[in-house]
Scaffold this motif. Structure first.
Motif, mmCIF file in Angstrom:
data_model
loop_
_atom_site.group_PDB
_atom_site.id
_atom_site.type_symbol
_atom_site.label_atom_id
_atom_site.label_comp_id
_atom_site.label_asym_id
_atom_site.label_seq_id
_atom_site.Cartn_x
_atom_site.Cartn_y
_atom_site.Cartn_z
ATOM 1 N N VAL A 132 -0.150 -5.899 -1.420
ATOM 2 C CA VAL A 132 -1.442 -5.913 -2.121
ATOM 3 C C VAL A 132 -1.646 -7.198 -2.903
ATOM 4 O O VAL A 132 -2.623 -7.335 -3.644
ATOM 5 C CB VAL A 132 -1.595 -4.690 -3.055
ATOM 6 N N GLN A 150 0.482 2.474 5.573
ATOM 7 C CA GLN A 150 0.306 1.021 5.684
ATOM 8 C C GLN A 150 1.365 0.269 4.879
ATOM 9 O O GLN A 150 1.663 0.649 3.747
ATOM 10 C CB GLN A 150 -1.053 0.659 5.089
ATOM 11 N N VAL A 163 0.842 -1.194 0.000
ATOM 12 C CA VAL A 163 0.000 0.000 0.000
ATOM 13 C C VAL A 163 0.883 1.252 0.000
ATOM 14 O O VAL A 163 0.619 2.207 -0.720
ATOM 15 C CB VAL A 163 -0.955 -0.009 1.214
ATOM 16 N N THR A 164 1.963 1.224 0.786
ATOM 17 C CA THR A 164 2.886 2.358 0.817
ATOM 18 C C THR A 164 4.263 1.903 0.370
ATOM 19 O O THR A 164 4.878 1.052 1.019
ATOM 20 C CB THR A 164 2.975 2.954 2.241
ATOM 21 N N LYS A 215 1.166 -3.090 4.228
ATOM 22 C CA LYS A 215 0.576 -4.351 3.789
ATOM 23 C C LYS A 215 0.831 -4.610 2.305
ATOM 24 O O LYS A 215 0.659 -3.718 1.483
ATOM 25 C CB LYS A 215 -0.937 -4.253 3.975
#
Lengths: 369, 369
Positions: A290, A286, A268-269, A288
């Motif tokens: 993807v 974030q 995400v980032t 996380k």
């Protein structure tokens, strides 16, 4: 790549580059051409910036201290960055913190070489404490004579040496964290990196088959380093995993790192945005992924004078491959770009690795089909 | 935003901008300041480019023809772009192709206004055939007197008018496709856009509850437009969906479009990268979303002179929000940025909309908690 993130955040990036054809100078308006070994150039450049940060570790530590003393917000600060600049200081600091390292010793004379050999046996590793990169400044020595020859050569060039035991590792991992001045930290998934001749070739996300306990331990090590050394921005802790599952710290990098390029498309980032958010003391993003798996493969220059024509094949072959080229002149062995591939649900890691490897090999001109 | 994509592809972007503080000029080195209404400026700029493309439709059509005649690769070409420039020509062309449009008529005199009122009833819509944007150049007229007043005003300014029936639509959709000179095309998922006062506020991906048949029909319309009009690059076809599920073409845009900003974080290939790949005749990238739902919310300028301080709150409140700010001076109602939010598996669309809406409202200064 930092410019891509800066554009998104609406943050104005200014760059001090050594040459007008440096990749950053090609994509950032108003790039200042100057030498980061020149304190006046650094001071004059920093005068126009809210925060000063880096894409390498080569600004002299003394200059960083002087910049800080003159009021520049240097992130990471000199007191932290020195541990990414000097491998000897890094080993002392990490061992003092009780973090797992290979056996090591600072080397001043031939006797030190013999003593270290008596302790860990030959072969072992000698490293320049400063200035090494991508396998340069590292020597595997098979016996005392070889070790002495390296030391003699190093002494001639004024290079200090660190000795490290040769670690019987089964693979290399990287734990990346971001940390901001107000102390917020975020830990990316631990990844595996495939290194050949000391150069990162591929990264697998998350590290395949890594136990939850080992992943947590790797993240704990990285978070501890970030906090105890006072790192701001991105930190990569490169780790050896041994046959019995133990982790040992290999290297530190306090900047966006090759082992984190996957995050540009796969999290995400991305790490460049995260680095900017961290050094600007903005809340972190974030981390996380993807996709269930992500694979990064570096494109190393081979002998294609121009990679652009290869785009047509690579993009047609696999429309899901994310190509990142750096605008660097192609030189053999030089990292000139990378590709990221997001794994499809239900497909194996091998399938994703194959896609990334094919694209990178084609872009470097190693294969033509 | 095109520069972010160009950096990744290793493509050198050059920009002709009207003013030194245009957002593109702030992030692209060597930006040429010049007027796109000046043929000499266009010719001189184009001389250094392999391909000429656009982020708006306002270059005079005649100039585009002249550039093409002088050998410039203009993409999309003048023959296609004219249909995004002139709504009258667009209606004639689409109706000729049998594509569904609201009832329409070109207006030359008061009698035309009366005739159109007799056919579709009042109220109906008058539009400037050229130059309208974000609700400007559009008038809803309740009776013949109002229509005549609009026509008189338009005639004074040399503006030609198109009349369109007021469509009793239930929502607006957008179908985006990319098409390359060699004829490859790729269709993004059909999205729903929420418009307020003629300005796009939010986009929901994929369009919630849209039947498979309607989605395919919307993509078919967009692919037909792209092919039959000879579009190269990104094309957005904005559509009305009526209560009975019918689709009518509202507007065309031949460039990356606000309704596609979600793809920058939400699809394997974002629309700016796709536009570059298309106009450079590179194979197109995968258009698959990377999350089950994606929501985009525009940040419209309100009265915060400076949005940057709001970052701390927005980013801390929701680390998953992707912020894109354009470096534009804040003016009321101006689009100064957007946010994208990837929906979490198992969460509702409403949850994702709420996250995006909160971030956009905070960034524009509409809320402070």
């Amino acid at each position: 790549m930092m410019q891509q993130a800066a554009i998104g955040l609406g943050v104005e990036l200014r760059v001090l580059a050594q040459r007008p054809d440096d990749p950053a100078a090609l994509v950032v308006p108003g790039t200042v051409i100057g030498d980061h070994h020149d304190l006046d150039a650094l001071k004059s450049f920093a005068a126009g910036c809210d925060v000063l940060t880096f894409d390498h570790e080569h600004v002299p530590t003394d200059f960083l201290h002087e910049l800080e003393a003159s009021g520049v917000a240097v992130r990471p600060g000199a007191a932290a960055l020195v541990y990414a600049q000097d491998k000897g200081l890094m080993r002392q600091k990490l061992s003092g913190l009780g973090l797992p390292c290979p056996e090591w010793a600072l080397i001043s004379c031939d006797d030190d070489l013999a003593d270290f050999g008596a302790t860990v046996g030959f072969p072992y590793v000698l490293k320049a404490t400063r200035g090494g990169y991508d396998g340069r400044g590292v020597w595997m020595v098979d016996d005392l004579a070889a070790a002495k020859a390296v030391l003699a050569g190093a002494a001639e060039r004024g290079v200090r040496l660190l000795a490290e035991a040769k670690v019987p590792f089964v693979r290399e991992l990287s734990a990346q964290v971001a940390r901001s001045p107000h102390g917020q930290a975020a830990a990316y998934p631990v990844v595996e990196s495939l290194q050949i001749d000391g150069i990162c070739r591929e990264v697998y996300v998350p590290a395949p088959g890594l136990s939850e306990a080992a992943a947590v331990e790797a993240q704990r090590i990285a978070l501890t380093v970030a906090k105890e050394l006072g790192v701001t921005g991105m930190l990569a802790v490169e780790l050896f995993e041994t046959g019995d599952g133990a982790l040992l710290v290999n290297e530190l990098a306090m900047r966006p790192h090759n082992s984190g390029h996957w995050s540009m498309d796969g999290a995400v980032t991305g790490q460049f945005e995260q680095h900017l958010r961290a050094v600007l003391d903005l809340p972190l993003g974030q981390v996380k992924p993807v996709a269930p798996v992500v694979v990064m493969a570096n494109v190393l220059g081979l002998d294609l004078p121009e990679v652009y024509p290869a785009y047509k094949h690579v993009m047609a072959h696999d429309p899901g491959v994310k190509v990142h080229m750096y605008g660097k002149a192609v030189k053999p062995g030089r990292k000139i770009g990378h590709v990221n591939v997001l794994g499809l649900p239900g497909r194996t890691l091998d399938d994703t690795v194959e896609r990334a490897r094919h694209a990178a090999a084609y872009l470097r001109g190693e294969i033509d089909e």
